[in-house]
Design an enzyme around this catalytic site. Structure first.
Site, PDB file in Angstrom:
ATOM      1  N   ARG A  40     -11.751  12.449  -3.252  1.00 31.74           N
ATOM      2  CA  ARG A  40     -10.933  12.293  -2.120  1.00 31.74           C
ATOM      3  C   ARG A  40     -10.124  13.294  -1.673  1.00 31.74           C
ATOM      4  NH1 ARG A  40      -8.165   6.714  -3.424  1.00 31.74           N
ATOM      5  NH2 ARG A  40      -7.291   6.952  -1.431  1.00 31.74           N
ATOM      6  N   HIS A  83       2.637   5.234  -0.798  1.00 29.29           N
ATOM      7  CA  HIS A  83       1.723   5.161  -2.048  1.00 29.29           C
ATOM      8  C   HIS A  83       1.330   6.493  -2.700  1.00 29.29           C
ATOM      9  CE1 HIS A  83       0.008   0.917  -0.316  1.00 29.29           C
ATOM     10  NE2 HIS A  83       1.183   1.067  -0.871  1.00 29.29           N
ATOM     11  N   CYS A 126       7.059  11.496 -20.171  1.00 29.41           N
ATOM     12  CA  CYS A 126       7.004  12.829 -19.723  1.00 29.41           C
ATOM     13  C   CYS A 126       7.222  12.983 -18.548  1.00 29.41           C
ATOM     14  CB  CYS A 126       5.912  13.576 -20.532  1.00 29.41           C
ATOM     15  SG  CYS A 126       5.643  15.219 -19.660  1.00 29.41           S
ATOM     16  N   TYR A 130     -10.679  10.438  -7.535  1.00 28.59           N
ATOM     17  CA  TYR A 130      -9.597  11.222  -6.838  1.00 28.59           C
ATOM     18  C   TYR A 130      -9.685  12.582  -6.483  1.00 28.59           C
ATOM     19  CZ  TYR A 130      -6.785   7.182  -7.089  1.00 28.59           C
ATOM     20  OH  TYR A 130      -6.325   5.649  -6.953  1.00 28.59           O
ATOM     21  N   CYS A 163      -1.603  17.707 -19.555  1.00 24.99           N
ATOM     22  CA  CYS A 163      -0.168  18.151 -19.286  1.00 24.99           C
ATOM     23  C   CYS A 163       0.429  19.343 -20.110  1.00 24.99           C
ATOM     24  CB  CYS A 163       0.855  17.081 -19.671  1.00 24.99           C
ATOM     25  SG  CYS A 163       2.612  17.433 -19.508  1.00 24.99           S
ATOM     26  N   CYS A 210       2.425  13.396 -15.187  1.00 24.88           N
ATOM     27  CA  CYS A 210       2.049  13.356 -16.592  1.00 24.88           C
ATOM     28  C   CYS A 210       1.681  12.029 -16.795  1.00 24.88           C
ATOM     29  CB  CYS A 210       2.964  13.863 -17.362  1.00 24.88           C
ATOM     30  SG  CYS A 210       2.290  13.455 -19.198  1.00 24.88           S
ATOM     31  N   CYS A 265       3.277  18.231 -22.626  1.00 25.19           N
ATOM     32  CA  CYS A 265       3.130  17.383 -23.707  1.00 25.19           C
ATOM     33  C   CYS A 265       1.404  16.927 -24.232  1.00 25.19           C
ATOM     34  CB  CYS A 265       3.729  15.872 -23.629  1.00 25.19           C
ATOM     35  SG  CYS A 265       2.749  14.915 -22.540  1.00 25.19           S
TER      36      CYS A 265
HETATM   37  C1  BV8 Z   1       2.886  -3.721  -6.989  1.00 25.91           C
HETATM   38  C2  BV8 Z   1      -2.857   4.477  -3.576  1.00 25.91           C
HETATM   39  C3  BV8 Z   1       4.664  -4.879  -8.561  1.00 25.91           C
HETATM   40  C4  BV8 Z   1      -3.930   4.673  -4.314  1.00 25.91           C
HETATM   41  C5  BV8 Z   1      -2.907   2.196  -2.772  1.00 25.91           C
HETATM   42  C6  BV8 Z   1       1.978 -10.201  -2.691  1.00 25.91           C
HETATM   43  C7  BV8 Z   1       0.950 -10.897  -2.024  1.00 25.91           C
HETATM   44  C8  BV8 Z   1      -0.589 -10.507  -2.790  1.00 25.91           C
HETATM   45  C9  BV8 Z   1      -0.662  -9.611  -3.603  1.00 25.91           C
HETATM   46  C10 BV8 Z   1       0.414  -8.844  -4.042  1.00 25.91           C
HETATM   47  C11 BV8 Z   1       1.629  -9.146  -3.423  1.00 25.91           C
HETATM   48  N1  BV8 Z   1       2.332  -8.252  -4.160  1.00 25.91           N
HETATM   49  C12 BV8 Z   1       1.795  -7.415  -4.978  1.00 25.91           C
HETATM   50  C13 BV8 Z   1       0.431  -7.839  -4.962  1.00 25.91           C
HETATM   51  C14 BV8 Z   1      -0.571  -7.079  -5.536  1.00 25.91           C
HETATM   52  C15 BV8 Z   1      -1.052  -5.717  -4.989  1.00 25.91           C
HETATM   53  C16 BV8 Z   1      -1.616  -5.975  -3.664  1.00 25.91           C
HETATM   54  O1  BV8 Z   1      -1.038  -6.036  -2.499  1.00 25.91           O
HETATM   55  N2  BV8 Z   1      -3.087  -6.745  -3.588  1.00 25.91           N
HETATM   56  C17 BV8 Z   1      -3.658  -6.822  -2.436  1.00 25.91           C
HETATM   57  C18 BV8 Z   1      -5.226  -6.057  -2.274  1.00 25.91           C
HETATM   58  C19 BV8 Z   1      -3.799  -8.414  -2.337  1.00 25.91           C
HETATM   59  N3  BV8 Z   1       0.058  -4.922  -4.829  1.00 25.91           N
HETATM   60  C20 BV8 Z   1       0.164  -4.005  -5.891  1.00 25.91           C
HETATM   61  O2  BV8 Z   1      -0.382  -3.932  -6.751  1.00 25.91           O
HETATM   62  C21 BV8 Z   1       1.383  -2.918  -5.518  1.00 25.91           C
HETATM   63  N4  BV8 Z   1       2.196  -2.821  -6.658  1.00 25.91           N
HETATM   64  O3  BV8 Z   1       2.864  -5.042  -6.264  1.00 25.91           O
HETATM   65  O4  BV8 Z   1       3.824  -3.627  -8.036  1.00 25.91           O
HETATM   66  C22 BV8 Z   1       5.591  -4.619  -9.466  1.00 25.91           C
HETATM   67  C23 BV8 Z   1       6.735  -4.851  -9.321  1.00 25.91           C
HETATM   68  C24 BV8 Z   1       7.570  -4.119 -10.432  1.00 25.91           C
HETATM   69  C25 BV8 Z   1       7.293  -3.789 -11.399  1.00 25.91           C
HETATM   70  C26 BV8 Z   1       5.643  -3.671 -11.834  1.00 25.91           C
HETATM   71  C27 BV8 Z   1       4.756  -4.020 -10.631  1.00 25.91           C
HETATM   72  C28 BV8 Z   1       0.844  -1.637  -5.199  1.00 25.91           C
HETATM   73  C29 BV8 Z   1       0.028  -1.617  -3.984  1.00 25.91           C
HETATM   74  C30 BV8 Z   1      -0.467   0.130  -3.643  1.00 25.91           C
HETATM   75  C31 BV8 Z   1      -1.852   0.196  -4.192  1.00 25.91           C
HETATM   76  N5  BV8 Z   1      -2.340   1.737  -4.193  1.00 25.91           N
HETATM   77  N6  BV8 Z   1      -3.194   3.275  -2.559  1.00 25.91           N
HETATM   78  C32 BV8 Z   1      -5.200   4.913  -3.713  1.00 25.91           C
HETATM   79  O5  BV8 Z   1      -5.181   5.243  -2.590  1.00 25.91           O
HETATM   80  O6  BV8 Z   1      -6.233   5.075  -4.323  1.00 25.91           O
HETATM   81  S1  BV8 Z   1      -3.289   0.948  -1.814  1.00 25.91           S
HETATM   82  C33 BV8 Z   1      -4.667   1.724  -0.802  1.00 25.91           C
HETATM   83  O7  BV8 Z   1      -5.269   0.523  -0.263  1.00 25.91           O
HETATM   84  C34 BV8 Z   1      -4.119   2.338   0.506  1.00 25.91           C
HETATM   85  O8  BV8 Z   1      -2.767   3.076   0.272  1.00 25.91           O
HETATM   86  C35 BV8 Z   1      -3.662   1.269   1.487  1.00 25.91           C
HETATM   87  O9  BV8 Z   1      -2.610   0.583   1.217  1.00 25.91           O
HETATM   88  C36 BV8 Z   1      -4.893   0.109   0.839  1.00 25.91           C
HETATM   89  C37 BV8 Z   1      -5.887   0.271   2.190  1.00 25.91           C
HETATM   90  O10 BV8 Z   1      -5.633  -0.499   3.114  1.00 25.91           O
HETATM   91  P1  BV8 Z   1      -5.711   0.054   4.625  1.00 25.91           P
HETATM   92  O11 BV8 Z   1      -5.137   1.403   4.589  1.00 25.91           O
HETATM   93  O12 BV8 Z   1      -5.241  -0.786   5.663  1.00 25.91           O
HETATM   94  O13 BV8 Z   1      -7.235   0.640   4.973  1.00 25.91           O
HETATM   95  P2  BV8 Z   1      -8.401  -0.429   5.247  1.00 25.91           P
HETATM   96  O14 BV8 Z   1      -9.551   0.182   4.780  1.00 25.91           O
HETATM   97  O15 BV8 Z   1      -8.138  -1.797   4.266  1.00 25.91           O
HETATM   98  O16 BV8 Z   1      -8.272  -1.164   6.724  1.00 25.91           O
HETATM   99  C38 BV8 Z   1      -8.378   0.133   7.554  1.00 25.91           C
HETATM  100  C39 BV8 Z   1      -8.271  -0.818   8.803  1.00 25.91           C
HETATM  101  O17 BV8 Z   1      -8.211   0.529   9.903  1.00 25.91           O
HETATM  102  C40 BV8 Z   1      -9.026  -1.880   9.211  1.00 25.91           C
HETATM  103  O18 BV8 Z   1      -8.206  -2.726   9.861  1.00 25.91           O
HETATM  104  C41 BV8 Z   1     -10.005  -1.263  10.414  1.00 25.91           C
HETATM  105  O19 BV8 Z   1     -10.421  -2.254  11.418  1.00 25.91           O
HETATM  106  C42 BV8 Z   1      -9.025  -0.210  11.048  1.00 25.91           C
HETATM  107  N7  BV8 Z   1      -9.780   1.070  11.538  1.00 25.91           N
HETATM  108  C43 BV8 Z   1     -10.833   1.449  11.278  1.00 25.91           C
HETATM  109  N8  BV8 Z   1     -11.123   2.800  11.922  1.00 25.91           N
HETATM  110  C44 BV8 Z   1      -9.970   2.856  12.887  1.00 25.91           C
HETATM  111  C45 BV8 Z   1      -9.327   1.749  12.395  1.00 25.91           C
HETATM  112  N9  BV8 Z   1      -7.997   1.635  13.049  1.00 25.91           N
HETATM  113  C46 BV8 Z   1      -7.758   2.666  14.144  1.00 25.91           C
HETATM  114  N10 BV8 Z   1      -8.448   3.500  14.385  1.00 25.91           N
HETATM  115  C47 BV8 Z   1      -9.761   3.834  13.810  1.00 25.91           C
HETATM  116  N11 BV8 Z   1     -10.630   4.693  14.397  1.00 25.91           N
HETATM  117 ZN    ZN Z   2       3.678  15.252 -20.132  1.00 27.83          ZN
END
Ligand code: BV8
Ligand code: ZN
Length: 342
Positions: free
Chosen positions: A105, A156, A169, A102, A218, A164, A221
């Site tokens: 990034r 996100h 906390c 992180y 933190c 924390c 805590c």
């Molecule tokens: C949760 C923050 C539940 C951190 C991120 C339903 C179905 C299947 C799976 C699941 C489901 N529900 C939940 C899941 C599980 C999971 C999930 O979705 N898994 C996937 C992989 C299958 N989801 C979760 O875990 C979510 N939480 O469900 O909790 C819950 C409920 C109650 C209580 C407890 C738990 C949390 C998901 C969030 C994860 N965090 N980011 C960090 O960034 O480090 S996700 C992160 O990756 C980004 O934020 C973004 O969302 C994702 C990346 O995707 P994109 O941004 O689309 O990037 P990518 O590279 O994939 O694509 C880029 C695109 O751009 C391409 O198409 C490319 O062609 C195009 N491109 C390239 N250049 C250009 C362009 N377009 C235009 N112009 C250009 N120049």
């Molecule tokens: Zn704390």
């Protein structure tokens, strides 16, 4: 048990998963795109007749600001899958490595600047109160392009908000842009010579294990601090999701802009079909927009524009936002001065 199920069923995250099942079930019903699916004039006609527009943005929006997309780099950081590192489990096991991920990034995002795609969306928000922008990006570039906060939902979280890791906390810090964030993360703030790989991207550059005691703690805590982003397996902010659901249910959504996202991460991806009504057009803006699996998902009112979001968005939104000024930004309706962002 019944009450607990009823409580869960009301959460928008349950709705989203339910929607995802529905989408999969009925996706086979979709028809092919209409003949004008990449006709700019036809799109402009739909745009100028639209009062309510929803956008879902992903890493592709920030690609031409120099930030790698997740799948672009093969989804790998060093040798690890980014989706693996972005988890509570990885932070539990090796908080040092996760912090370096992180911190790196943060450093790259601080060096980057918003592009014309970000500014075009800001101008759309300023010219159309019925525009709501959902971003999956945590790079703050939409915020730095002065996108009105009331019309932006960082689903996100942000690399520049810290919290924390102790669930009991409530310590948080907003908009912390110090680089490095902490002396132990100085390696991430390095800028190697032109042709040198960044040591953090070079798997042959072994990383020492960093004991938790050396990492940001933190002040309240003493537990470990962590970036305030949503990790896989963690819920998104319920209030934010409810606000999006309510906005969608308020009235017909005329246009859904799907900008630079592979739309595979849920619940974010679920909003595309969730916002679709009988007259809604979904518009994909992506170099891969005409890929077969995307064309297969399209309906007759939908559009697909192949290319860079930073180039296409100014053209696509011109009827509403006009042409950009010389310095590549748009006259802000709010303040007659160009919104230079920060
Ligand atoms: C949760 C923050 C539940 C951190 C991120 C339903 C179905 C299947 C799976 C699941 C489901 N529900 C939940 C899941 C599980 C999971 C999930 O979705 N898994 C996937 C992989 C299958 N989801 C979760 O875990 C979510 N939480 O469900 O909790 C819950 C409920 C109650 C209580 C407890 C738990 C949390 C998901 C969030 C994860 N965090 N980011 C960090 O960034 O480090 S996700 C992160 O990756 C980004 O934020 C973004 O969302 C994702 C990346 O995707 P994109 O941004 O689309 O990037 P990518 O590279 O994939 O694509 C880029 C695109 O751009 C391409 O198409 C490319 O062609 C195009 N491109 C390239 N250049 C250009 C362009 N377009 C235009 N112009 C250009 N120049
Ligand atoms: Zn704390």
């Amino acid at each position: 048990m019944v009450t607990r199920l009823r409580k869960i069923s009301h959460t928008s995250q349950f709705r989203q998963c339910f929607d995802s099942i529905l989408c999969k079930k009925y996706s086979t019903l979709t028809v092919a795109p209409g003949k004008d699916y990449k006709n700019l004039a036809a799109f402009h006609k739909k745009l100028t007749g639209s009062k309510r527009i929803l956008a879902l943005c992903g890493a592709g929006l920030s690609a031409s600001s120099g930030l790698p997309t997740f799948r672009g780099a093969g989804g790998l950081w060093r040798t690890r899958n980014a989706t693996e590192i972005a988890t509570p489990e990885a932070f539990e096991t090796d908080p040092g490595l996760v912090w370096l991920f992180y911190a790196y990034r943060r450093h790259m995002a601080l060096k980057a600047t918003p592009n014309l795609g970000h500014f075009a969306l800001t101008a759309l928000a300023e010219n159309l109160p019925g525009f709501l922008c959902l971003t999956q990006n945590v790079d703050n570039l939409s915020i730095r392009a002065a996108h009105p906060p009331s019309q932006l939902r960082p689903l996100h979280g942000s690399l520049f908000n810290i919290k924390c890791s102790n669930p009991h906390c409530s310590y948080t810090e907003k908009n912390n842009t110090s680089d490095p964030l902490h002396p132990s993360l100085a390696l991430a703030a390095l800028d190697p010579a032109e042709d040198e790989p960044h040591p953090l991207l070079d798997p042959s550059h072994a990383l020492e294990h960093m004991p938790a005691a050396d990492l940001p703690a933190c002040p309240e805590c003493k537990a470990l601090l962590r970036p305030d982003v949503v990790w896989y397996g963690e819920p998104l902010d319920e209030d934010m999701l409810t606000s999006v659901d309510e906005w969608i249910d308020d009235a017909q959504v005329d246009l859904v802009l799907v900008i630079g996202t592979s739309a595979v991460v849920w619940p974010a991806a679920g909003y595309i079909e969730r916002a679709r009504g009988r007259k809604t057009s979904v518009v994909t803006i992506n170099p891969e927009a005409e890929k077969p699996d995307n064309l297969r998902k399209m309906r007759k009112r939908d559009f697909a524009f192949v290319g860079d979001a930073a180039v296409l968005l100014p053209q696509l939104l011109e009827p509403i936002i006009g042409k950009p000024g010389k310095n590549g930004t748009y006259k802000s309706k709010l303040t007659s001065t160009p919104n230079v962002g920060c």
